[in-house]
Design an enzyme around this catalytic site. Structure first.
Site, PDB file in Angstrom:
ATOM      1  N   ASP A 301      62.736  57.380  61.247  1.00 55.21           N
ATOM      2  CA  ASP A 301      62.718  57.301  59.789  1.00 55.21           C
ATOM      3  C   ASP A 301      64.066  57.868  59.317  1.00 55.21           C
ATOM      4  OD1 ASP A 301      62.127  56.977  57.143  1.00 55.21           O
ATOM      5  OD2 ASP A 301      60.198  58.020  57.209  1.00 55.21           O
TER       6      ASP A 301
HETATM    7  C1  BGC Z   1      60.779  56.398  54.170  1.00 56.20           C
HETATM    8  C2  BGC Z   1      60.648  55.127  54.982  1.00 56.20           C
HETATM    9  C3  BGC Z   1      61.649  54.112  54.503  1.00 56.20           C
HETATM   10  C4  BGC Z   1      63.041  54.717  54.609  1.00 56.20           C
HETATM   11  C5  BGC Z   1      64.129  53.781  54.160  1.00 56.20           C
HETATM   12  C6  BGC Z   1      62.206  56.890  54.096  1.00 56.20           C
HETATM   13  O1  BGC Z   1      62.302  57.878  53.124  1.00 56.20           O
HETATM   14  O2  BGC Z   1      59.945  57.386  54.706  1.00 56.20           O
HETATM   15  O3  BGC Z   1      59.352  54.631  54.874  1.00 56.20           O
HETATM   16  O4  BGC Z   1      61.549  52.951  55.270  1.00 56.20           O
HETATM   17  O5  BGC Z   1      63.098  55.865  53.778  1.00 56.20           O
HETATM   18  O6  BGC Z   1      64.084  53.579  52.804  1.00 56.20           O
END
Ligand code: BGC
Length: 798
Positions: A301
């Site tokens: 993530d």
């Molecule tokens: C989130 C993810 C997301 C990523 C990119 C993170 O803060 O937890 O689910 O895909 O950001 O935007």
């Protein structure tokens, strides 16, 4: 071609310094590791001299040679993303709003890929500087609403439409679906997730992935795993038993991996039993690859974890969004011998095997013109299909078009399409509930509508309530400050109750990523103004012998027990996406007969939730650890086992017609060997066509392992049945479906004894049962030992 050229030019421009953690409206991207590495600049394409003899990435067979031809520098860069576009001075990608990208190695034929968020639709920026063309995406209903359909075919259709937008807007992979378990109703991101039950989560996720990937683009199942809260999500240590992991928190991912082969898995932010999930070899290699046979690649993530070398070793193939300091550490570790280059090669191979399937690799010429009109219809249909009728005493709903309706509540105008954060979608519009009902032909009480319009417009013109760009950046939609519920004067309600035949009150909530919800008024509880509105409107309408309905436009359960008796009908519309108003009108009018069922329990009071005492962890002021001491007893597993009556139970949902469920039968496997066939007959015994969900629960005998009172083991939905029509549904279950996880044996086991199959219309409304026996304990599947907690805790027992 243009896209390719532009991308190349852009990648040379990528230079920015991540100086501090990005603290955006409660959302923290933990980039502590990048900071501690001092020189965290975005990666540059490595300077390479063109080797005409170098191998070229052409197909699967070419991958090993390509990896061999990569320099160590290229390898270390390739496993780290190119940085966070649009942040800290880094220019956005050509597909503005795409949130991640990979490094290309042009001399070896490795293209750059682009990733963008879901799960309610593709999240990209709708406008681009200097262009008149727009790039709106369709906002589909939130994941919880999709799960409420209990219909994988609907989820697949939504996935297919989303995947088409991914492809036509020039993105290679969607960062969705998300399928973490609703452990607690207060998790701020539950709206992005499906259910408290792993079977629903896994089946709906698999259908979504299959739909998305049918376009030749990738899906990413996230956030792997046990990421069930937003409070301190980047550092919290989640302590869970192996059994609860295997049966509850990993199970949905296992189903999705096996039934849909997602191109990617995103590891989560949290630690799991002491180790960041992105650095957890037990999770990413032992369970995911060895036990489940996963063959795609794993990405972190965004800014997750704190040690890139450990991430590589654990089997987290790609670090997102990436910083050059991370590649430097990986390269240095490989040079010093702390990281075997073979590990890098393994990870690169996992990624390249996906790269060769992408539109970018196949040089797909995207049109930038997906069929938004068709997708809007898919969104509308799915939204209506996911609505759950919670109450309808004496059938105030459906409402015929000749009845005059008064709408109460700000949310009739400011209808909420979905939650906030990375799960938001930049849609061209959201149809409000008021507009949806008007366009369906309802005569709305215009006076009252105007009162609301004037009130809302007035407040929105004040600085405090102005709609502003999201503090997370332009790509994240708009910041819509909540405005207080319009106060209702007694004579205003009295007049409305005389002028109209029915009152509809709309209650809304708009929350999302970055923070958990709270048991306070205006959030989990009704605000005073909402409570007042419900009480007074009901009193006045009832005085006139008229009915009152409530529409809940919410992203997760709220408290309902204290006020539900005051009203006649409650329709849970969830956050239904951009077609919200039309879909609500479809159900209100009876054009669509509601068939949604709750994928999550609505408790009587928050303290009835199994994890109420441990969520979101300890120390209470600033949690560092959360112990899942309710163990396997999550959601209805807790309610049914410990006799805690919910307000509306898992699986619950009414219809405008009635159904009879009968002929529950086990046609094969009464003396269980390796499979079981269950069947049940559904008959529409009412006056309107409709669909019914059949839910197959099993009560397993307690043996060495204690079992929840019931567990969902299969479900199915009828076609649209006309009055008196019947349908026989059949379900195949195998030993693994029925097994429990034995930590001592590291195995799925089916314990001997008498099992009861309970087929019903909800977890509490069982219509027919049948029994089968297992005459000796069976080891159904051995797995590797993994993920044992390192701290002692007392899991809940019966
Ligand atoms: C989130 C993810 C997301 C990523 C990119 C993170 O803060 O937890 O689910 O895909 O950001 O935007």
């Amino acid at each position: 071609m243009l896209k390719r050229l532009k991308k190349k030019k852009k990648s040379k421009l990528l230079a920015f310094t991540l100086t501090s953690s990005l603290l955006l409206s409660g959302l923290t991207f933990d980039i502590a590791s990048a900071q501690s590495q001092n020189s965290s600049t975005v990666q540059q394409n490595p300077t390479t001299t063109l080797q005409t003899t170098a191998p070229y990435l052409t197909d699967a067979a070419s991958i090993d040679n390509v990896i061999q031809a990569m320099t160590l520098e290229e390898k270390a860069k390739f496993v780290v993303g190119v940085g966070m576009p649009g942040f800290g001075g880094m220019p956005p990608f050509e597909v503005t709003g795409a949130v991640g990208g990979t490094f290309g190695v042009p001399r070896l034929g490795i293209p750059e890929l682009r990733f963008a968020d879901g799960p309610a639709g593709l999240r990209i920026r709708p406008t681009r500087p200097g262009q008149t063309q727009t790039y709106y995406a369709t906002a589909f209903p939130i994941a919880t609403s999709l799960a409420s359909t209990w219909d994988p075919a609907t989820a697949e259709a939504v996935g297919k439409a989303q995947g088409n937008e991914v492809k036509e807007y020039g993105v290679d992979m969607l960062l969705a679906p998300a399928l973490n378990i609703h452990r607690n109703p207060l998790n701020g991101r539950n709206f992005e997730y499906y259910s408290e039950d792993p079977l629903i989560s896994g089946k709906i996720a698999a259908a979504m992935v299959n739909g998305v990937q049918s376009n030749g683009v990738g899906a990413t199942i996230k956030h792997f795993a046990a990421n069930n809260q937003e409070t301190n999500r980047n550092s919290i240590d989640t302590i869970v038993s192996e059994r609860a992991l295997r049966e509850i928190y990993l199970k949905g991912f296992e189903i999705a991996v096996k039934e849909s082969h997602p191109w990617s898995v995103m590891s989560s932010y949290n630690k799991l039993n002491g180790t960041y999930t992105s650095q957890n070899a037990d999770l990413l290699t032992t369970v995911l690859r060895k036990d489940w046979g996963y063959t795609g690649f794993v990405m972190t993530d965004w800014f997750g974890g704190d040690n890139p070398v450990e991430q590589m070793k654990a089997g987290n193939d790609m670090i997102m969004p990436g910083a050059s300091s991370q590649s430097d550490l990986i390269k240095a570790a490989a040079e010093s011998g702390n990281l075997d280059e073979k590990v890098l090669d393994r990870n690169i191979k996992n990624i390249l095997q996906i790269v060769i399937q992408t539109p970018e690799f196949k040089k797909y010429q995207n049109s930038d013109k997906p069929d938004l009109a068709a997708h809007a219809q898919t969104a509308r249909k799915a939204a209506a299909e996911g609505m759950v009728l919670l109450k309808n005493d004496n059938m105030p709903l459906p409402i015929s078009k000749d009845q005059k309706v008064t709408l109460f509540g700000n949310t009739q105008i400011e209808t909420v399409k979905g939650g906030t954060g990375s799960g938001d979608v930049n849609a061209a519009y959201t149809t409000s509930i008021a507009d949806g009902l008007k366009s369906a032909g309802y005569q709305l009480n215009q006076n009252e509508f105007q009162e609301y319009k004037t009130y809302i417009d007035g407040l929105r013109s004040q600085e405090e309530y102005k709609i502003k760009p999201s503090p997370w950046g332009e790509d994240f939609g708009k910041l819509i400050p909540a405005i207080p519920e319009k106060p209702l004067a007694d004579n205003e309600i009295a007049a409305a109750s005389k002028e109209s035949d029915i009152g509809i009150i709309v209650i809304g909530r708009n929350l999302g990523e970055g923070a958990d919800r709270k048991v306070v008024k205006g959030d989990y509880l009704l605000s005073d103004a909402e409570e007042d509105m419900i009480t007074k409107v009901s009193e006045e309408y009832h005085k006139q012998g008229k009915k009152v309905a409530v529409i809940l436009n919410i992203g997760g359960p709220i408290e309902v027990a204290s006020w539900r008796n005051k009203v006649d009908s409650i329709l849970l519309a969830w956050q239904p996406g951009q077609e919200a108003g039309y879909a609500v009108a479809d159900v209100i009018s009876g054009k669509v007969n509601p068939s949604g069922k709750l994928p999550a329990t609505f408790p009587v009071k928050y303290s009835d939730v199994a994890s109420a005492n441990s969520f979101p962890g300890t120390p209470v002021r600033n949690p560092t650890q959360v112990v899942y001491n309710e163990d396997i007893y999550v959601g209805y597993r807790y309610n049914t086992t410990f006799n805690v009556k919910p307000a509306y139970e898992f699986g619950y949902g009414l219809s405008y017609t009635s159904f009879k469920l009968s002929h529950v039968n086990i046609s094969e496997g009464k003396k269980f060997k390796d499979k079981l066939k269950v069947s049940a007959m559904v008959e529409n015994t009412g006056k309107l066509p409709g669909r019914e969900v059949v839910q197959v629960y099993v009560s397993a005998p307690d043996g060495k392992l204690a079992k929840p009172a019931v567990e969902l083991k299969a479900f199915g939905k009828t076609r649209d049945l006309k009055p008196h029509q019947r349908e026989l549904l059949q379900f195949d279950l195998n030993a693994k479906d029925l097994a429990s996880f034995d930590e001592e044996k590291n195995a799925w086991v089916l314990e001997k004894g008498t099992y009861t199959v309970k087929v019903g219309a909800s977890s509490e409304d069982i219509k027919g049962t049948a029994t089968f026996t297992v005459d000796h304990d069976m080891v159904v599947e051995k797995v590797n030992e993994a993920l044992a907690p390192k701290v002692d805790f007392e899991p809940l027992t019966k």
